[in-house]
Design an enzyme around this catalytic site. Structure first.
Site, mmCIF file in Angstrom:
data_model
loop_
_atom_site.group_PDB
_atom_site.id
_atom_site.type_symbol
_atom_site.label_atom_id
_atom_site.label_comp_id
_atom_site.label_asym_id
_atom_site.label_seq_id
_atom_site.Cartn_x
_atom_site.Cartn_y
_atom_site.Cartn_z
ATOM 1 N N LYS A 57 0.507 -0.930 0.093
ATOM 2 C CA LYS A 57 0.550 0.279 -0.180
ATOM 3 C C LYS A 57 0.767 1.314 0.142
ATOM 4 C CE LYS A 57 -4.620 1.239 2.561
ATOM 5 N NZ LYS A 57 -4.794 1.065 4.103
HETATM 6 C C1 E4P Z 1 -8.756 1.649 3.987
HETATM 7 O O1 E4P Z 1 -7.413 1.282 2.241
HETATM 8 C C2 E4P Z 1 -8.387 2.911 4.040
HETATM 9 O O2 E4P Z 1 -6.784 2.752 5.022
HETATM 10 C C3 E4P Z 1 -8.895 3.255 5.129
HETATM 11 O O3 E4P Z 1 -10.389 2.584 4.852
HETATM 12 C C4 E4P Z 1 -8.977 4.197 5.631
HETATM 13 O O4 E4P Z 1 -10.406 4.941 6.721
HETATM 14 P P1 E4P Z 1 -10.592 5.874 7.504
HETATM 15 O O5 E4P Z 1 -11.114 7.125 7.015
HETATM 16 O O6 E4P Z 1 -12.257 5.844 8.681
HETATM 17 O O7 E4P Z 1 -9.468 5.771 8.393
#
Ligand code: E4P
Length: 218
Positions: free
Chosen positions: A87
């Site tokens: 990622k």
């Molecule tokens: C997923 O890949 C993200 O890291 C995550 O959905 C972020 O979510 P949030 O905005 O609730 O922190």
């Protein structure tokens, strides 16, 4: 549409896996911190444990913001398990890193995406997944689901293979809305996924069926 769970919590990952509908997991440094996972070795072991629980792709995020660091970290993460997806944030060095990983056949998830332009660059670089954060857009009075729709349309127009992974899902209706506009993947907390099951007519109907059965059969 694929279902990923957006957590580093092993119990929740197991519960979603047991449901039989789980296609993968996304994590981020905040979600790892929430579970108290710290230190390089512990973090790596946690990713390996998640990969042993689920069958699909598991996103593990790099911390570096320079190209060399991202490559070193990403290659080390990818070496942990074949299910690991690297990622990478959608910054200049991140796009270079995604291109590098993509050329080497490594899976990537381009994260922190908030615009069609960022998604276009992610696809050009060969990202496996692009993660638009819809809840965080909704938080600032911008329609997050509309962004998913725009990216899906643009990718279809050009035939990009990058999968649109709707992230920052806050509630069950977000999942339904993302499905309606053609997201390839939704990553959501367990409670938002389980919310899809809820309907009072299902509960009432089942109660009546069981009561009628037991009236005659004891
Ligand atoms: C997923 O890949 C993200 O890291 C995550 O959905 C972020 O979510 P949030 O905005 O609730 O922190």
């Amino acid at each position: 549409m694929k279902f990923f769970i957006d957590t580093a919590n092993l119990d929740q990952i197991k519960e979603a896996q047991d449901l039989g509908i789980l296609d993968g997991v996304t994590t981020n440094p905040s979600l790892m911190a929430k579970e108290g996972i710290k230190g390089e070795e512990n973090i790596k072991n946690h990713y390996k444990t998640i990969c042993e629980i689920v069958d699909g792709d598991v996103s593990a995020e790099v911390i570096s913001t320079d190209l060399e660091g991202m490559i070193k970290e990403g290659e080390a993460l990818a070496a942990l398990h074949p299910q690991i997806t690297i990622k990478v944030p959608v910054i200049k060095e991140g796009i270079k890193a995604i291109k590098y990983f993509s050329d080497k056949g490594l899976k990537t998830n381009c994260t922190l995406v908030f615009s069609v332009g960022q998604a276009l660059l992610a696809a050009k670089a060969g990202a496996t997944y692009v993660s638009p954060f819809i809840g965080r857009l909704d938080d600032i009075s911008t329609d997050g689901v509309e962004l998913i729709s725009q990216i899906v349309e643009m990718y279809n127009y050009y035939g990009y293979k990058t999968q649109v992974l709707a992230a920052s899902i806050r509630h069950t209706q977000h999942i339904v809305q993302c499905a309606e506009v053609g997201a390839d993947v939704v990553t959501a907390p367990l409670n938002a996924i389980l919310g899809l099951l809820k309907h009072p007519l299902t509960d009432n109907g089942l109660e009546k069926f069981l009561a009628d059965y037991h009236k005659l059969n004891g």
